[in-house]
Enzyme design. Structure first.
Site, PDB file in Angstrom:
ATOM      1  N   LEU A   1       3.663  -2.625 -55.819  1.00 59.07           N
ATOM      2  CA  LEU A   1       2.632  -3.620 -55.514  1.00 59.07           C
ATOM      3  C   LEU A   1       3.162  -4.986 -54.943  1.00 59.07           C
ATOM      4  O   LEU A   1       2.770  -5.922 -54.806  1.00 59.07           O
ATOM      5  CB  LEU A   1       1.707  -3.879 -56.384  1.00 59.07           C
ATOM      6  CG  LEU A   1       0.940  -2.830 -57.302  1.00 59.07           C
ATOM      7  CD1 LEU A   1       0.336  -3.057 -58.646  1.00 59.07           C
ATOM      8  CD2 LEU A   1      -0.082  -2.085 -56.337  1.00 59.07           C
TER       9      LEU A   1
ATOM     10  N   ASN B   1      19.364   7.109 -39.606  1.00 61.25           N
ATOM     11  CA  ASN B   1      19.039   6.291 -38.408  1.00 61.25           C
ATOM     12  C   ASN B   1      20.193   5.136 -38.469  1.00 61.25           C
ATOM     13  O   ASN B   1      20.622   4.430 -39.454  1.00 61.25           O
ATOM     14  CB  ASN B   1      17.713   5.619 -38.568  1.00 61.25           C
ATOM     15  CG  ASN B   1      16.424   6.668 -38.538  1.00 61.25           C
ATOM     16  OD1 ASN B   1      16.654   7.475 -37.837  1.00 61.25           O
ATOM     17  ND2 ASN B   1      15.726   6.491 -39.305  1.00 61.25           N
TER      18      ASN B   1
ATOM     19  N   ASP C   1      13.693   1.782 -51.198  1.00 63.48           N
ATOM     20  CA  ASP C   1      14.819   2.664 -51.307  1.00 63.48           C
ATOM     21  C   ASP C   1      15.821   2.422 -52.547  1.00 63.48           C
ATOM     22  O   ASP C   1      16.297   3.450 -52.978  1.00 63.48           O
ATOM     23  CB  ASP C   1      15.830   2.790 -49.782  1.00 63.48           C
ATOM     24  CG  ASP C   1      14.862   3.252 -48.658  1.00 63.48           C
ATOM     25  OD1 ASP C   1      13.636   3.743 -48.829  1.00 63.48           O
ATOM     26  OD2 ASP C   1      15.060   2.808 -47.481  1.00 63.48           O
TER      27      ASP C   1
END
Length: 352
Positions: free
Chosen positions: A268, A41, A301
């Protein structure tokens, strides 16, 4: 807020074997290949003083156009973390710790050209990225709250949704040592690639984001599952409140292990992460300390990229050390949040 690992309450920490030192000096180790099947994207990013309220019109403090997509981000993370900044795309094959290949789709437009050129400049093999004049390149509209670094994202998949299940009934050659996937491409395509990987005995790392329900057979034999709290709750069929205690994290992780997953990692945010391996009592909550947060866009990522490199490194004669892998992955992610942008913020190997 993102994190740097400080401490661990793990039940077991397997130290990597030193058996590789016994290999003959004349034997050249094969460079492992990581294939990333996922989205590409263009990110249109606005930086604001706060996330807009319903009906509110805001003026952004700044705006940026940059390459993105979870698939492309994870491919760049693998590539940058596998080599030094000084060599980048001109790196000798002897310098990279893994060869990274991207599979995906873009439009035959300026955004598509920008995406593939950027991947190549970071050392990613883009021979598996298709381009079509009939399609537009995917777009992500991102709003970043500057005081906290937190973001909100709206995706327009476009060419990413042209990837069909029949195209991945078999994994494209060459056979990788690890296949990484997310859920920004059609779910039937992900499931087809999962089946193909199992047939070819290729381990898979699945980062199911954005989260959606998966069939039970998607988990059977899955090597690595990396989820955040929201994804863990949705896929596990529990409330996010279940993840507020270490005992709850263990119960949720066991849901995935019982479905057939070999290694489970639940990130978390500011509380750290929880990991569990089906291979013996290797599990634990890793505590965290604060780090300066500017932009969290590519933190997850980057985590996936460094973790993947640790996975394929274990295939060169070293036992896979899940705790060591998540420690290194989280340190890499903590570097990413200190900078603006997605792929530009991911550190190189020599910046860790």
């Amino acid at each position: 807020m993102y994190i740097v690992i400080e401490d661990s309450r793990s039940e077991q920490h397997n130290t990597a074997s030193s058996s590789s030192s016994s290999q003959p000096a004349t034997m050249a180790a094969k460079t492992p290949t990581i294939t990333v099947l996922g989205s590409l994207n263009i990110d249109l990013v606005s930086y604001v003083s706060h996330h807009p309220l319903p009906g509110e019109t805001m003026t952004s403090n700044s705006f940026a156009v940059s390459p993105g997509g979870k698939g492309a981000n994870q491919a760049v993370a693998c590539a940058k973390l596998s080599r030094s900044r000084t060599t980048s795309s001109r790196t000798s094959a002897n310098d990279e710790s893994a060869h990274i290949r991207m599979l995906g789709a873009v439009g035959a437009d300026s955004y598509g050209t920008l995406l593939t050129s950027n991947l190549s400049s970071h050392g990613v093999d883009v021979s598996g990225v298709t381009s079509s004049a009939d399609l537009k390149t995917g777009i992500a509209i991102i709003v970043v709250d500057e005081p906290t670094g937190q973001n909100r994202i709206i995706l327009s998949p476009e060419a990413n949704h042209s990837l069909k299940p029949e195209d991945f009934a078999r994994l494209p050659a060459p056979k990788p040592d690890l296949l990484i996937m997310q859920l920004e491409i059609p779910l039937p395509t992900v499931l087809a690639a999962l089946r193909a990987a199992k047939d070819a005995s290729v381990p898979v790392l699945l980062n199911p984001a954005p989260a959606q329900k998966l069939p039970d057979d998607a988990y059977r034999g899955l090597s690595h599952l990396i989820v955040n709290e929201t994804e863990a709750a949705l896929l596990g069929g529990v409330s996010e409140a279940e993840l507020e205690t270490e005992e709850g994290m263990e119960r949720v992780s066991m849901i995935f292990v019982n479905r057939g997953v070999n290694n489970v990692i639940i990130t978390l945010g500011g509380r750290g992460l929880y990991y569990m391996s089906a291979a013996g009592p290797r599990k634990g909550l890793i505590d965290a300390i604060e780090t300066k947060v500017v932009d969290t866009t590519a933190a997850g990522d980057t985590f996936v990229g460094q973790y993947a490199l640790e996975v394929v490194a274990s295939g060169t004669g070293l036992a896979f050390d899940i705790e060591g892998a998540v420690r290194k992955a989280n340190r890499a992610a903590s570097k990413t949040v200190e900078k603006l942008g997605a792929q530009d913020s991911i550190p190189w190997r020599d910046e860790l």
